[in-house]
Design an enzyme around this catalytic site. Structure first.
Site, PDB file in Angstrom:
ATOM      1  N   ASP A  13       0.806  -1.224   0.000  1.00 45.99           N
ATOM      2  CA  ASP A  13       0.000   0.000   0.000  1.00 45.99           C
ATOM      3  C   ASP A  13       0.841   1.276   0.000  1.00 45.99           C
ATOM      4  O   ASP A  13       0.467   2.287   0.580  1.00 45.99           O
ATOM      5  CB  ASP A  13      -0.984   0.011   1.213  1.00 45.99           C
ATOM      6  CG  ASP A  13      -1.874  -1.211   1.208  1.00 45.99           C
ATOM      7  OD1 ASP A  13      -2.250  -1.672   0.119  1.00 45.99           O
ATOM      8  OD2 ASP A  13      -2.183  -1.715   2.302  1.00 45.99           O
ATOM      9  N   LYS A  16       1.616   2.214  -5.083  1.00 45.93           N
ATOM     10  CA  LYS A  16       2.128   1.667  -6.350  1.00 45.93           C
ATOM     11  C   LYS A  16       1.168   1.968  -7.491  1.00 45.93           C
ATOM     12  O   LYS A  16       1.583   2.336  -8.590  1.00 45.93           O
ATOM     13  CB  LYS A  16       2.327   0.143  -6.219  1.00 45.93           C
ATOM     14  CG  LYS A  16       3.348  -0.235  -5.147  1.00 45.93           C
ATOM     15  CD  LYS A  16       3.439  -1.728  -4.929  1.00 45.93           C
ATOM     16  CE  LYS A  16       2.222  -2.352  -4.309  1.00 45.93           C
ATOM     17  NZ  LYS A  16       1.962  -1.979  -2.913  1.00 45.93           N
ATOM     18  N   GLY A  40      -4.612  -4.352  -3.821  1.00 46.17           N
ATOM     19  CA  GLY A  40      -5.622  -3.337  -4.103  1.00 46.17           C
ATOM     20  C   GLY A  40      -4.866  -2.091  -4.508  1.00 46.17           C
ATOM     21  O   GLY A  40      -4.266  -1.433  -3.661  1.00 46.17           O
ATOM     22  N   HIS A  41      -4.828  -1.799  -5.807  1.00 40.23           N
ATOM     23  CA  HIS A  41      -4.047  -0.668  -6.321  1.00 40.23           C
ATOM     24  C   HIS A  41      -5.005   0.433  -6.765  1.00 40.23           C
ATOM     25  O   HIS A  41      -5.764   0.261  -7.708  1.00 40.23           O
ATOM     26  CB  HIS A  41      -3.145  -1.128  -7.471  1.00 40.23           C
ATOM     27  CG  HIS A  41      -2.083  -2.095  -7.024  1.00 40.23           C
ATOM     28  ND1 HIS A  41      -1.132  -2.618  -7.866  1.00 40.23           N
ATOM     29  CD2 HIS A  41      -1.793  -2.604  -5.791  1.00 40.23           C
ATOM     30  CE1 HIS A  41      -0.330  -3.422  -7.175  1.00 40.23           C
ATOM     31  NE2 HIS A  41      -0.718  -3.435  -5.925  1.00 40.23           N
ATOM     32  N   GLN A 222       1.979  -5.986  -3.300  1.00 38.74           N
ATOM     33  CA  GLN A 222       2.464  -6.126  -1.911  1.00 38.74           C
ATOM     34  C   GLN A 222       3.744  -5.297  -1.705  1.00 38.74           C
ATOM     35  O   GLN A 222       3.874  -4.258  -2.308  1.00 38.74           O
ATOM     36  CB  GLN A 222       2.698  -7.603  -1.538  1.00 38.74           C
ATOM     37  CG  GLN A 222       1.401  -8.412  -1.368  1.00 38.74           C
ATOM     38  CD  GLN A 222       0.799  -8.867  -2.671  1.00 38.74           C
ATOM     39  OE1 GLN A 222       1.449  -9.514  -3.465  1.00 38.74           O
ATOM     40  NE2 GLN A 222      -0.458  -8.556  -2.900  1.00 38.74           N
TER      41      GLN A 222
HETATM   42  P1  GDP Z   1      -0.993   0.441  -3.510  1.00 33.10           P
HETATM   43  O1  GDP Z   1      -1.528  -0.875  -3.034  1.00 33.10           O
HETATM   44  O2  GDP Z   1       0.474   0.539  -3.261  1.00 33.10           O
HETATM   45  O3  GDP Z   1      -1.346   0.737  -4.938  1.00 33.10           O
HETATM   46  O4  GDP Z   1      -1.683   1.563  -2.610  1.00 33.10           O
HETATM   47  P2  GDP Z   1      -3.249   1.645  -2.219  1.00 33.10           P
HETATM   48  O5  GDP Z   1      -4.019   1.987  -3.439  1.00 33.10           O
HETATM   49  O6  GDP Z   1      -3.649   0.427  -1.477  1.00 33.10           O
HETATM   50  O7  GDP Z   1      -3.251   2.810  -1.170  1.00 33.10           O
HETATM   51  C1  GDP Z   1      -2.890   4.113  -1.502  1.00 33.10           C
HETATM   52  C2  GDP Z   1      -3.997   5.088  -1.049  1.00 33.10           C
HETATM   53  O8  GDP Z   1      -3.463   6.395  -0.927  1.00 33.10           O
HETATM   54  C3  GDP Z   1      -5.117   5.213  -2.052  1.00 33.10           C
HETATM   55  O9  GDP Z   1      -6.320   5.461  -1.348  1.00 33.10           O
HETATM   56  C4  GDP Z   1      -4.733   6.444  -2.863  1.00 33.10           C
HETATM   57  O10 GDP Z   1      -5.807   7.098  -3.486  1.00 33.10           O
HETATM   58  C5  GDP Z   1      -4.105   7.316  -1.809  1.00 33.10           C
HETATM   59  N1  GDP Z   1      -3.037   8.212  -2.277  1.00 33.10           N
HETATM   60  C6  GDP Z   1      -2.171   8.003  -3.295  1.00 33.10           C
HETATM   61  N2  GDP Z   1      -1.215   8.961  -3.331  1.00 33.10           N
HETATM   62  C7  GDP Z   1      -1.494   9.800  -2.315  1.00 33.10           C
HETATM   63  C8  GDP Z   1      -0.842  10.961  -1.808  1.00 33.10           C
HETATM   64  O11 GDP Z   1       0.213  11.391  -2.281  1.00 33.10           O
HETATM   65  N3  GDP Z   1      -1.433  11.572  -0.739  1.00 33.10           N
HETATM   66  C9  GDP Z   1      -2.565  11.108  -0.162  1.00 33.10           C
HETATM   67  N4  GDP Z   1      -3.060  11.766   0.873  1.00 33.10           N
HETATM   68  N5  GDP Z   1      -3.198   9.994  -0.599  1.00 33.10           N
HETATM   69  C10 GDP Z   1      -2.656   9.334  -1.653  1.00 33.10           C
HETATM   70  P1  IMO Z   2      -0.959  -4.170  -2.270  1.00 27.53           P
HETATM   71  O1  IMO Z   2      -0.488  -4.705  -3.586  1.00 27.53           O
HETATM   72  C1  IMO Z   2      -0.886  -4.646   2.069  1.00 27.53           C
HETATM   73  C2  IMO Z   2      -0.777  -8.761   3.585  1.00 27.53           C
HETATM   74  C3  IMO Z   2      -1.985  -9.245   4.342  1.00 27.53           C
HETATM   75  C4  IMO Z   2      -1.324 -10.218   5.307  1.00 27.53           C
HETATM   76  C5  IMO Z   2      -0.229 -10.835   4.448  1.00 27.53           C
HETATM   77  C6  IMO Z   2      -0.619 -12.189   3.828  1.00 27.53           C
HETATM   78  O2  IMO Z   2      -2.261  -3.478  -2.320  1.00 27.53           O
HETATM   79  O3  IMO Z   2       0.128  -3.375  -1.608  1.00 27.53           O
HETATM   80  P2  IMO Z   2      -2.198 -12.857   1.789  1.00 27.53           P
HETATM   81  O4  IMO Z   2      -3.662 -12.610   1.556  1.00 27.53           O
HETATM   82  O5  IMO Z   2      -1.316 -12.287   0.751  1.00 27.53           O
HETATM   83  O6  IMO Z   2      -1.879 -14.291   2.064  1.00 27.53           O
HETATM   84  O7  IMO Z   2      -1.878 -12.079   3.171  1.00 27.53           O
HETATM   85  O8  IMO Z   2       0.035  -9.913   3.406  1.00 27.53           O
HETATM   86  N1  IMO Z   2      -1.065  -8.219   2.214  1.00 27.53           N
HETATM   87  C7  IMO Z   2      -1.060  -6.923   1.917  1.00 27.53           C
HETATM   88  N2  IMO Z   2      -0.869  -5.833   2.704  1.00 27.53           N
HETATM   89  N3  IMO Z   2      -1.048  -4.497   0.736  1.00 27.53           N
HETATM   90  C8  IMO Z   2      -1.213  -5.577  -0.061  1.00 27.53           C
HETATM   91  O9  IMO Z   2      -1.236  -5.489  -1.407  1.00 27.53           O
HETATM   92  C9  IMO Z   2      -1.263  -6.856   0.526  1.00 27.53           C
HETATM   93  N4  IMO Z   2      -1.429  -8.103   0.049  1.00 27.53           N
HETATM   94  C10 IMO Z   2      -1.294  -8.936   1.091  1.00 27.53           C
HETATM   95  O10 IMO Z   2      -2.633  -8.188   5.010  1.00 27.53           O
HETATM   96  O11 IMO Z   2      -0.689  -9.511   6.338  1.00 27.53           O
HETATM   97 MG    MG Z   3      -3.040  -1.630  -1.801  1.00 27.24          MG
END
Ligand code: GDP
Ligand code: IMO
Ligand code: MG
Length: 422
Positions: A13, A16, A40-41, A222
């Site tokens: 998270d 990415k 979840g991207h 991840q």
């Molecule tokens: P990923 O799994 O690495 O793609 O990240 P996620 O999508 O799970 O989580 C990133 C969250 O931060 C999402 O809700 C984005 O909309 C939000 N986000 C992305 N860039 C920024 C930023 O620079 N500032 C803030 N406040 N939120 C951001």
């Molecule tokens: P993105 O790509 C954050 C964590 C789970 C758990 C561990 C194992 O959005 O960054 P799994 O279901 O993979 O067997 O769970 O990994 N986990 C993540 N944490 N972002 C993710 O993906 C994750 N995918 C798995 O919370 O601790």
């Molecule tokens: Mg994510």
């Protein structure tokens, strides 16, 4: 041409999705190389927010081709739902999505075994998407691959053999009801009609693209500390999100990778169980979670939050070969008077010279902090480095110097426009 790997540098998270979307317009192909619908991207375009789980985050750019590599584990229902979701928004998928014939399929019993395992004493806090059990079958050489969807007789046979074994496990070990073989066979026989058009010999496709000088962006899911080999095992996922996984999960040779870009959140978060040395408990952690909107994009779970850990980042930089970093969510820290950065770990007053390799050791470490002043103003409209306050620049320089990377991108909000490129 540029072949770049995007890796999550912390526990997932790290933003990415946004950064891959942003960079995709300069690339011909974007490839997911590991993980599955546990990811979840989030990509935000204007006021619209897209959360992608399996399909690469380059899909919103019409000219970009998207590939799901062999390293990914695919839940066919989740995939088809995602395709439908995107098509309903007017995004064209046909002719743009290529799925490796060697990617493994997540089966209903994988999700069931994931949830059973999570209800026992070896709970990890997984996403419940069947990821671990699917990779178990892959490495036990019992898995069912995407290409198996094409041979209905063979598929039926493989499902039968697998379910026979799983039913023994379910009834004898876990005291659960047997699975209905016919129902599962029927469901999986139908998937080929919808998925067949995307099935591709991905290594050949990507290597031909390389020969034609096409540029490729490899999208990790991840993060490094969730890597099954280099993360906080056993509190990890079951694949290699680190940059090495980009080659084994796609069929691109290591000699072709030209750059590794680390995605680095300006503080630290983690979902699920496991050690987290710089975690903030109580009100401080709750405030950071609220301001940062730190709730899981896949499961909605509240993310654990804490200070930036430069000791962890220098380990992550070493494992991945990160040269440049995208620092994200810098805007979230704007409310703080002072910001702490972890610069090392101690156990019993003794400073560690290298990153701990066991969870037991990690549970004992005490972070050593340096405290920096905050900037206390809104930076979410900044579009150039010069517009940032001096204290924010100092914070960036400090974390970059302590972690050992150069900063190439700074994200100050979820939208594409809220980005500073250096
Ligand atoms: P990923 O799994 O690495 O793609 O990240 P996620 O999508 O799970 O989580 C990133 C969250 O931060 C999402 O809700 C984005 O909309 C939000 N986000 C992305 N860039 C920024 C930023 O620079 N500032 C803030 N406040 N939120 C951001
Ligand atoms: P993105 O790509 C954050 C964590 C789970 C758990 C561990 C194992 O959005 O960054 P799994 O279901 O993979 O067997 O769970 O990994 N986990 C993540 N944490 N972002 C993710 O993906 C994750 N995918 C798995 O919370 O601790
Ligand atoms: Mg994510």
């Amino acid at each position: 041409m540029s072949i770049a790997v995007i890796v999550g540098s912390q526990w997932g998270d790290e933003v990415k999705g946004k950064i891959v979307d942003l960079l995709s317009k300069r690339y011909d192909i974007v490839v997911r190389y590991q993980g599955g619908a546990n990811a979840g991207h989030t990509v935000q375009v204007g006021d619209k927010q897209f959360i992608l789980h399996l399909i690469p985050s380059g899909i919103l750019w019409e000219n970009v081709k998207c590939v799901i590599g062999n390293g990914v584990v695919i839940d066919p229902k989740a995939l088809l739902d995602e395709i439908k979701f995107l098509e309903n928004l007017g995004i064209n998928i046909k002719g743009r999505l290529f799925i490796s014939q060697n990617a493994h399929l997540i089966m209903p019993y994988h999700k069931l075994l994931d949830s059973i395992s999570e209800s026992g004493s070896s709970k990890i806090g997984t996403t419940g998407r069947g990821i671990g059990p699917c990779y178990i079958d892959k490495y036990a050489r019992k898995g069912i691959k995407i290409v198996d969807l094409r041979d209905k007789k063979d598929l039926e046979q493989k499902i039968k053999i697998n379910i026979e074994e799983k039913n023994i496990l379910l009834t004898k070990l876990y005291n659960q009801a047997e699975l209905n073989v016919d129902e599962i066979i029927k469901e999986y026989l139908d998937f080929d009609d919808a998925i067949d058009q995307y099935i591709t010999d991905v290594p050949s496709y990507l290597n031909s693209a390389l020969n034609e000088d096409k540029s490729i962006l490899l999208e990790g899911a991840q993060g490094t500390m969730l890597d099954v080999d280099f993360g906080t095992y056993p509190y990890v996922t079951s694949s290699n999100p680190t940059s090495g996984g980009a080659c084994t999960g796609s069929g691109i040779p290591p000699t072709k990778i030209s750059m590794v870009i680390g995605i680095v959140k300006a503080y630290t978060t983690r979902v699920g169980l496991g050690p987290f040395p710089t975690e903030l408990d109580g009100e401080e952690g709750e405030t950071l979670r609220k301001v940062g909107g730190e709730y899981g994009a896949t499961t909605g779970r509240p993310r654990r939050c804490g200070w930036f850990d430069a000791f962890l980042l220098s380990y992550s930089r070493m494992i991945n070969g990160i040269e440049r970093a995208a620092i994200t969510k810098l805007d979230v820290l704007s409310y703080l008077d002072e910001i702490k950065v972890c610069v090392g770990y101690e156990i019993n007053g003794k400073k560690l010279s290298s990153y701990p390799t066991s969870v037991n050791q990690m549970m004992q470490v005490k972070p050593v902090y340096e405290t920096l002043p905050g900037w206390k103003c809104d930076i979410s409209d900044a579009t150039t480095y010069d517009e940032l306050p001096g204290t924010a620049k100092d914070y960036l320089s400090f974390i970059a110097q302590q972690s050992g990377f150069e900063i190439g991108i700074i994200s100050v909000g979820p939208r594409r426009s809220q980005t500073i490129e250096l």
